[in-house]
Design a protein around this motif. Structure first.
Motif, PDB file in Angstrom:
ATOM      1  N   LEU A  11       0.846  -1.192   0.000  1.00 35.55           N
ATOM      2  CA  LEU A  11       0.000   0.000   0.000  1.00 35.55           C
ATOM      3  C   LEU A  11       0.878   1.238   0.000  1.00 35.55           C
ATOM      4  O   LEU A  11       1.812   1.344   0.804  1.00 35.55           O
ATOM      5  CB  LEU A  11      -0.903  -0.012   1.239  1.00 35.55           C
ATOM      6  N   VAL A  12       0.582   2.164  -0.895  1.00 35.21           N
ATOM      7  CA  VAL A  12       1.375   3.387  -0.998  1.00 35.21           C
ATOM      8  C   VAL A  12       0.441   4.538  -1.359  1.00 35.21           C
ATOM      9  O   VAL A  12      -0.598   4.333  -2.001  1.00 35.21           O
ATOM     10  CB  VAL A  12       2.486   3.220  -2.057  1.00 35.21           C
ATOM     11  N   GLN A  13       0.793   5.726  -0.954  1.00 34.33           N
ATOM     12  CA  GLN A  13       0.008   6.906  -1.299  1.00 34.33           C
ATOM     13  C   GLN A  13       0.312   7.347  -2.727  1.00 34.33           C
ATOM     14  O   GLN A  13       1.396   7.079  -3.260  1.00 34.33           O
ATOM     15  CB  GLN A  13       0.317   8.043  -0.335  1.00 34.33           C
ATOM     16  N   ALA A  14      -0.631   8.024  -3.320  1.00 29.12           N
ATOM     17  CA  ALA A  14      -0.434   8.554  -4.660  1.00 29.12           C
ATOM     18  C   ALA A  14       0.818   9.429  -4.689  1.00 29.12           C
ATOM     19  O   ALA A  14       1.064  10.208  -3.762  1.00 29.12           O
ATOM     20  CB  ALA A  14      -1.647   9.359  -5.091  1.00 29.12           C
ATOM     21  N   GLY A  15       1.602   9.255  -5.750  1.00 28.80           N
ATOM     22  CA  GLY A  15       2.864   9.968  -5.869  1.00 28.80           C
ATOM     23  C   GLY A  15       4.049   9.203  -5.327  1.00 28.80           C
ATOM     24  O   GLY A  15       5.203   9.596  -5.554  1.00 28.80           O
ATOM     25  N   GLY A  16       3.774   8.115  -4.635  1.00 32.08           N
ATOM     26  CA  GLY A  16       4.837   7.316  -4.040  1.00 32.08           C
ATOM     27  C   GLY A  16       5.434   6.320  -5.012  1.00 32.08           C
ATOM     28  O   GLY A  16       5.113   6.312  -6.210  1.00 32.08           O
ATOM     29  N   SER A  17       6.326   5.487  -4.489  1.00 32.01           N
ATOM     30  CA  SER A  17       7.061   4.518  -5.309  1.00 32.01           C
ATOM     31  C   SER A  17       7.031   3.133  -4.668  1.00 32.01           C
ATOM     32  O   SER A  17       6.927   3.001  -3.447  1.00 32.01           O
ATOM     33  CB  SER A  17       8.521   4.951  -5.463  1.00 32.01           C
ATOM     34  N   LEU A  18       7.122   2.153  -5.510  1.00 33.45           N
ATOM     35  CA  LEU A  18       7.290   0.764  -5.100  1.00 33.45           C
ATOM     36  C   LEU A  18       8.207   0.076  -6.096  1.00 33.45           C
ATOM     37  O   LEU A  18       8.256   0.471  -7.270  1.00 33.45           O
ATOM     38  CB  LEU A  18       5.951   0.019  -5.055  1.00 33.45           C
ATOM     39  N   ARG A  19       8.890  -0.958  -5.640  1.00 33.77           N
ATOM     40  CA  ARG A  19       9.721  -1.759  -6.517  1.00 33.77           C
ATOM     41  C   ARG A  19       9.305  -3.218  -6.393  1.00 33.77           C
ATOM     42  O   ARG A  19       9.374  -3.791  -5.307  1.00 33.77           O
ATOM     43  CB  ARG A  19      11.196  -1.617  -6.166  1.00 33.77           C
ATOM     44  N   LEU A  20       8.889  -3.792  -7.506  1.00 34.16           N
ATOM     45  CA  LEU A  20       8.521  -5.199  -7.544  1.00 34.16           C
ATOM     46  C   LEU A  20       9.698  -6.028  -8.038  1.00 34.16           C
ATOM     47  O   LEU A  20      10.476  -5.577  -8.885  1.00 34.16           O
ATOM     48  CB  LEU A  20       7.326  -5.419  -8.472  1.00 34.16           C
ATOM     49  N   SER A  21       9.802  -7.236  -7.495  1.00 39.53           N
ATOM     50  CA  SER A  21      10.824  -8.183  -7.935  1.00 39.53           C
ATOM     51  C   SER A  21      10.162  -9.512  -8.259  1.00 39.53           C
ATOM     52  O   SER A  21       9.143  -9.874  -7.668  1.00 39.53           O
ATOM     53  CB  SER A  21      11.863  -8.398  -6.837  1.00 39.53           C
TER      54      SER A  21
END
Length: 119
Positions: A11-21
């Motif tokens: 879960l992340v706020q709009a404008g944020g970042s995530l990295r999937l592997s």
């Protein structure tokens, strides 16, 4: 048997970042194309980004300039760096890999990882 295991959703706020592997395991000889796809509620699974064994990427128009796909061939791993996330990016993200293993050609999917972007 080839297995793909994804990680990095959340879960992340709009404008944020995530990295999937996504790591592929098994008696793999080679992996050609690896990619990320996503399915939003009530919609079909759509391509997000793909990358060839030579590292050539392709992106869906909706993520160009925000997402970056990369891979580490030595680790049989593909990544998806997602920046400037929007609520419409909320979906289950699936990894896909095509290649050859000891039983012949393969085309496998991971189990999916949930990405939720709050406004």
């Amino acid at each position: 048997q080839v297995q793909l295991v994804e990680s990095g959703g959340g879960l992340v706020q709009a404008g944020g970042s995530l990295r999937l592997s996504c790591v592929a395991s098994g008696n793999i000889f080679s992996i050609y194309t690896m990619g990320w796809y996503r399915r939003s509620p009530g919609k079909q699974r759509d391509v997000v980004a793909t990358i060839t064994s030579a590292g050539s990427p392709n992106y869906a128009d909706s993520v160009k300039g925000r997402f970056t796909i990369s891979r580490d061939n030595a680790k049989n791993t593909v990544y998806l760096q997602m920046n400037s996330l929007k609520p419409e990016d909320t979906a289950v993200y699936y990894c896909n890999a095509e290649g050859d293993y000891d039983r012949g050609p393969f085309d496998y999917w991971g189990q999916g990882t949930q990405v939720t972007v709050s406004s």
